[in-house]
Design an enzyme around this catalytic site. Structure first.
Site, PDB file in Angstrom:
ATOM      1  N   ARG A 157       0.804  -1.232   0.000  1.00  0.00           N
ATOM      2  CA  ARG A 157       0.000   0.000   0.000  1.00  0.00           C
ATOM      3  C   ARG A 157       0.833   1.276   0.000  1.00  0.00           C
ATOM      4  O   ARG A 157       0.324   2.336  -0.310  1.00  0.00           O
ATOM      5  CB  ARG A 157      -0.938  -0.013   1.201  1.00  0.00           C
ATOM      6  CG  ARG A 157      -1.916  -1.149   1.114  1.00  0.00           C
ATOM      7  CD  ARG A 157      -2.590  -1.377   2.429  1.00  0.00           C
ATOM      8  NE  ARG A 157      -3.642  -0.424   2.712  1.00  0.00           N
ATOM      9  CZ  ARG A 157      -4.121  -0.203   3.918  1.00  0.00           C
ATOM     10  NH1 ARG A 157      -3.616  -0.827   4.954  1.00  0.00           N
ATOM     11  NH2 ARG A 157      -5.088   0.663   4.098  1.00  0.00           N
TER      12      ARG A 157
ATOM     13  N   GLN B  77      -1.773   3.069  -5.189  1.00  0.00           N
ATOM     14  CA  GLN B  77      -2.842   3.689  -4.385  1.00  0.00           C
ATOM     15  C   GLN B  77      -4.230   3.567  -5.012  1.00  0.00           C
ATOM     16  O   GLN B  77      -5.212   3.381  -4.304  1.00  0.00           O
ATOM     17  CB  GLN B  77      -2.506   5.146  -4.104  1.00  0.00           C
ATOM     18  CG  GLN B  77      -1.634   5.243  -2.856  1.00  0.00           C
ATOM     19  CD  GLN B  77      -1.071   6.615  -2.596  1.00  0.00           C
ATOM     20  OE1 GLN B  77      -1.620   7.608  -3.050  1.00  0.00           O
ATOM     21  NE2 GLN B  77       0.028   6.661  -1.864  1.00  0.00           N
TER      22      GLN B  77
ATOM     23  N   ASP C  68      -5.996   0.389  -3.909  1.00  0.00           N
ATOM     24  CA  ASP C  68      -5.971   0.097  -2.468  1.00  0.00           C
ATOM     25  C   ASP C  68      -7.383  -0.121  -1.914  1.00  0.00           C
ATOM     26  O   ASP C  68      -8.036   0.785  -1.403  1.00  0.00           O
ATOM     27  CB  ASP C  68      -5.262   1.243  -1.736  1.00  0.00           C
ATOM     28  CG  ASP C  68      -4.993   0.921  -0.280  1.00  0.00           C
ATOM     29  OD1 ASP C  68      -5.537  -0.093   0.212  1.00  0.00           O
ATOM     30  OD2 ASP C  68      -4.256   1.676   0.363  1.00  0.00           O
TER      31      ASP C  68
ATOM     32  N   SER D 152      -7.943   0.516   1.922  1.00  0.00           N
ATOM     33  CA  SER D 152      -8.195   1.919   2.267  1.00  0.00           C
ATOM     34  C   SER D 152      -9.594   2.355   1.845  1.00  0.00           C
ATOM     35  O   SER D 152     -10.289   3.021   2.600  1.00  0.00           O
ATOM     36  CB  SER D 152      -7.155   2.835   1.606  1.00  0.00           C
ATOM     37  OG  SER D 152      -5.922   2.716   2.259  1.00  0.00           O
TER      38      SER D 152
ATOM     39  N   TYR E  54       2.473   0.096   9.413  1.00  0.00           N
ATOM     40  CA  TYR E  54       1.570  -0.599  10.329  1.00  0.00           C
ATOM     41  C   TYR E  54       2.127  -0.591  11.748  1.00  0.00           C
ATOM     42  O   TYR E  54       3.305  -0.287  11.965  1.00  0.00           O
ATOM     43  CB  TYR E  54       1.376  -2.053   9.885  1.00  0.00           C
ATOM     44  CG  TYR E  54       0.621  -2.186   8.583  1.00  0.00           C
ATOM     45  CD1 TYR E  54      -0.737  -1.938   8.529  1.00  0.00           C
ATOM     46  CD2 TYR E  54       1.264  -2.562   7.415  1.00  0.00           C
ATOM     47  CE1 TYR E  54      -1.443  -2.054   7.335  1.00  0.00           C
ATOM     48  CE2 TYR E  54       0.578  -2.687   6.222  1.00  0.00           C
ATOM     49  CZ  TYR E  54      -0.786  -2.428   6.197  1.00  0.00           C
ATOM     50  OH  TYR E  54      -1.472  -2.550   5.024  1.00  0.00           O
TER      51      TYR E  54
HETATM   52  P1  NAD Z   1      -4.806  -1.180  10.246  1.00  0.00           P
HETATM   53  O1  NAD Z   1      -6.216  -1.432   9.822  1.00  0.00           O
HETATM   54  O2  NAD Z   1      -3.808  -2.262  10.134  1.00  0.00           O
HETATM   55  O3  NAD Z   1      -4.843  -0.721  11.787  1.00  0.00           O
HETATM   56  C1  NAD Z   1      -5.628   0.353  12.223  1.00  0.00           C
HETATM   57  C2  NAD Z   1      -4.836   1.169  13.202  1.00  0.00           C
HETATM   58  O4  NAD Z   1      -4.693   0.454  14.425  1.00  0.00           O
HETATM   59  C3  NAD Z   1      -3.428   1.509  12.754  1.00  0.00           C
HETATM   60  O5  NAD Z   1      -3.302   2.915  12.671  1.00  0.00           O
HETATM   61  C4  NAD Z   1      -2.538   0.900  13.812  1.00  0.00           C
HETATM   62  O6  NAD Z   1      -1.397   1.680  14.080  1.00  0.00           O
HETATM   63  C5  NAD Z   1      -3.480   0.858  14.989  1.00  0.00           C
HETATM   64  N1  NAD Z   1      -3.115  -0.069  16.080  1.00  0.00           N
HETATM   65  C6  NAD Z   1      -2.621  -1.329  15.977  1.00  0.00           C
HETATM   66  N2  NAD Z   1      -2.408  -1.845  17.213  1.00  0.00           N
HETATM   67  C7  NAD Z   1      -2.780  -0.896  18.108  1.00  0.00           C
HETATM   68  C8  NAD Z   1      -2.815  -0.842  19.515  1.00  0.00           C
HETATM   69  N3  NAD Z   1      -2.411  -1.858  20.282  1.00  0.00           N
HETATM   70  N4  NAD Z   1      -3.260   0.287  20.094  1.00  0.00           N
HETATM   71  C9  NAD Z   1      -3.683   1.340  19.341  1.00  0.00           C
HETATM   72  N5  NAD Z   1      -3.684   1.352  18.005  1.00  0.00           N
HETATM   73  C10 NAD Z   1      -3.234   0.241  17.384  1.00  0.00           C
HETATM   74  O7  NAD Z   1      -4.214   0.113   9.568  1.00  0.00           O
HETATM   75  P2  NAD Z   1      -4.658   0.870   8.243  1.00  0.00           P
HETATM   76  O8  NAD Z   1      -5.785   1.762   8.535  1.00  0.00           O
HETATM   77  O9  NAD Z   1      -4.833  -0.138   7.185  1.00  0.00           O
HETATM   78  O10 NAD Z   1      -3.409   1.788   7.951  1.00  0.00           O
HETATM   79  C11 NAD Z   1      -2.144   1.442   8.456  1.00  0.00           C
HETATM   80  C12 NAD Z   1      -1.088   2.359   7.982  1.00  0.00           C
HETATM   81  O11 NAD Z   1      -0.931   2.289   6.589  1.00  0.00           O
HETATM   82  C13 NAD Z   1      -1.308   3.822   8.301  1.00  0.00           C
HETATM   83  O12 NAD Z   1      -0.056   4.331   8.646  1.00  0.00           O
HETATM   84  C14 NAD Z   1      -1.738   4.410   7.011  1.00  0.00           C
HETATM   85  O13 NAD Z   1      -1.448   5.792   6.923  1.00  0.00           O
HETATM   86  C15 NAD Z   1      -0.857   3.607   6.102  1.00  0.00           C
HETATM   87  N6  NAD Z   1      -1.337   3.646   4.754  1.00  0.00           N
HETATM   88  C16 NAD Z   1      -0.513   4.192   3.835  1.00  0.00           C
HETATM   89  C17 NAD Z   1      -0.923   4.267   2.548  1.00  0.00           C
HETATM   90  C18 NAD Z   1      -0.022   4.856   1.551  1.00  0.00           C
HETATM   91  O14 NAD Z   1       1.085   5.183   1.846  1.00  0.00           O
HETATM   92  N7  NAD Z   1      -0.461   5.019   0.357  1.00  0.00           N
HETATM   93  C19 NAD Z   1      -2.153   3.789   2.152  1.00  0.00           C
HETATM   94  C20 NAD Z   1      -2.970   3.229   3.108  1.00  0.00           C
HETATM   95  C21 NAD Z   1      -2.540   3.155   4.415  1.00  0.00           C
END
Ligand code: NAD
Length: 410
Positions: free
Chosen positions: A143, A149, A152, A155, A250
């Site tokens: 991702r 993107q 994705d 997302s 992550y």
């Molecule tokens: P996810 O669904 O895996 O997790 C949701 C959130 O839970 C995350 O922010 C994670 O840090 C948090 N989490 C995990 N364990 C935890 C705990 N014990 N206590 C509190 N919070 C906890 O995550 P997601 O929404 O799929 O996104 C993850 C990352 O990927 C983010 O940094 C997002 O910005 C990034 N991302 C980047 C891109 C990109 O660069 N294009 C695209 C999509 C997502």
């Protein structure tokens, strides 16, 4: 019989080169009663045809998302029954993984695309490999690559689920979200806490803020602070887990000691809020337990907890179950969210469909799906190919040396 002649860009016009053959993409109707999404919407049929594919759609595949068969036909697709859809196609599109029975209908060389969750259930994709099926799993997309993107799905669906989580919470809450001053008195705003500030959490924060609530957010990744604040929320920092950022943006899995300390420190914050929305996930792992029964017991009567991580593997809230709402003895409504994206099926299907089209356009070469495991995107999403599990993380889990897969209880 499906017309495999090369399609013209505009539906309804004669094919430019009727002798060339193209791959046929089938859109399957989702199996589960609770699933309302469809993998391709009529507006994107033309896009796939322009990318060189022919499109067939299973009868009523889009009905629950208000995309009727007529609209697919007008867009240039053939509508077929289930057996013909599977038999006549080279690529079958799903949102979720196919049922075991449907997996048995796939034939060697056929490509199946969907959210196949290979890290949760590696045995399923191992079976697809044995059948000679090429499994493409959108939840394994790298991702952070900017060129990925548009594909994705995690997302796009998490955005919708986060938005709906805030609405579900507001609907279940017995007071206003905004500050309201009326002749009948002043209603103080709801205080909302969002635990986990990834894609879903940030959208829940933004939506609750738009509804007028006072919103706070928390995450174990420190970079989430700026994102929470940019959406009008305040960030909570815990001393017990100052930084648990893992690989690829992550979070990492917390140790048992960190988890216990985090739960204890969160208790006080949870008790002070009217609404708590939890979204914490670590890919391929059980969701972390953030809110214990004791923490729920300390909340005020009338409070609402929405657990977006609720799953058969457990959730962020002790005792929550997917698609089940319970009320604790002290009057806290606990909503196990389940599949929230499916409750907004038009928007969710449209976004999913755009993502899938972007992926298929990336895989397409002369009207065929061309697998190239040296490509970074394909190395992520292609899980099985040529009779083998080719995704290393899945292969490790599927083999005897890896850690136990989640479906076996680890
Ligand atoms: P996810 O669904 O895996 O997790 C949701 C959130 O839970 C995350 O922010 C994670 O840090 C948090 N989490 C995990 N364990 C935890 C705990 N014990 N206590 C509190 N919070 C906890 O995550 P997601 O929404 O799929 O996104 C993850 C990352 O990927 C983010 O940094 C997002 O910005 C990034 N991302 C980047 C891109 C990109 O660069 N294009 C695209 C999509 C997502």
């Amino acid at each position: 019989m499906v017309d495999r002649a090369e399609p013209s860009a505009a539906p309804g016009e004669p094919a430019e080169n009727p002798t060339a053959t193209v791959a046929v993409v089938a859109v399957a109707r989702e199996a589960g009663e609770a699933e309302s999404r469809v993998a391709l919407v009529p507006d994107d049929v033309g896009r796939l045809r322009s990318a060189g594919f022919a499109v067939v759609v299973e009868k009523d595949a889009g009905k629950k998302a208000w995309f009727f068969d007529d609209a697919y036909v007008q867009a240039g697709a053939d509508v077929l029954d289930r057996d013909k859809c599977f038999a006549d196609s080279d690529v079958v599109l799903f949102v979720n993984r196919p049922s075991d029975a449907d997996a048995g209908r796939l034939r060697p060389g056929q490509v199946v695309v969907g959210l196949l969750a290979p890290l949760v259930d590696p045995a399923f994709v191992t079976r697809l490999a044995e059948l000679g099926v090429t499994a493409v799993s959108l939840d394994m997309l790298p991702r952070t690559l900017s060129r990925a993107q548009a594909m994705d799905v995690l997302s796009s669906q998490a955005n919708i689920a986060g938005y709906k989580a805030a609405l579900v919470a507001a609907n279940a809450f017995g007071r206003y979200f905004p500050l309201l001053m009326t002749a009948a008195g002043t209603a103080r705003p709801a205080e909302v806490l969002v635990l986990g500030a990834g894609v879903a959490g940030l959208q829940a924060i933004a939506t609750a803020h738009r509804l007028g609530a006072i919103v706070k957010g928390y995450d174990v990744r420190p970079e989430a602070k700026e994102q929470v604040e940019s959406l009008g929320g305040r960030f909570i920092e815990l001393k017990s887990v100052p930084d648990a950022a893992g690989e690829g943006g992550y979070a990492r899995v917390l140790t048992a000691e960190e988890t216990a300390a985090q739960q204890e420190e969160l208790n006080g914050h949870v008790a002070q809020h009217d609404v708590v929305i939890t979204t914490a996930q670590v890919p391929g792992r059980r969701p972390p337990l953030l809110i214990t029964a004791a923490a729920v017991g300390a909340m005020r009567a009338g409070s609402v907890v929405v657990d977006m991580a609720a799953s058969p593997l457990g959730g962020n809230v002790e005792g929550s179950r997917p698609d089940a709402t319970t009320v604790s003895d002290n009057g806290v409504t606990i909503i196990g969210a389940g599949n929230l994206a499916s409750t907004m099926p038009m928007g969710a299907s449209t976004a999913y469909s755009h993502n899938v089209c972007a992926l298929l356009a990336h895989l397409a070469e002369n009207g065929k799906v061309a697998i190239d495991l040296t490509d970074e995107i394909q190395a992520g999403v292609v899980i099985t190919f040529d009779g083998k599990v080719v995704n290393p993380a899945t292969a490790e889990l599927a083999g005897s040396n890896g850690r136990e897969p989640l479906v076996n209880g680890a």
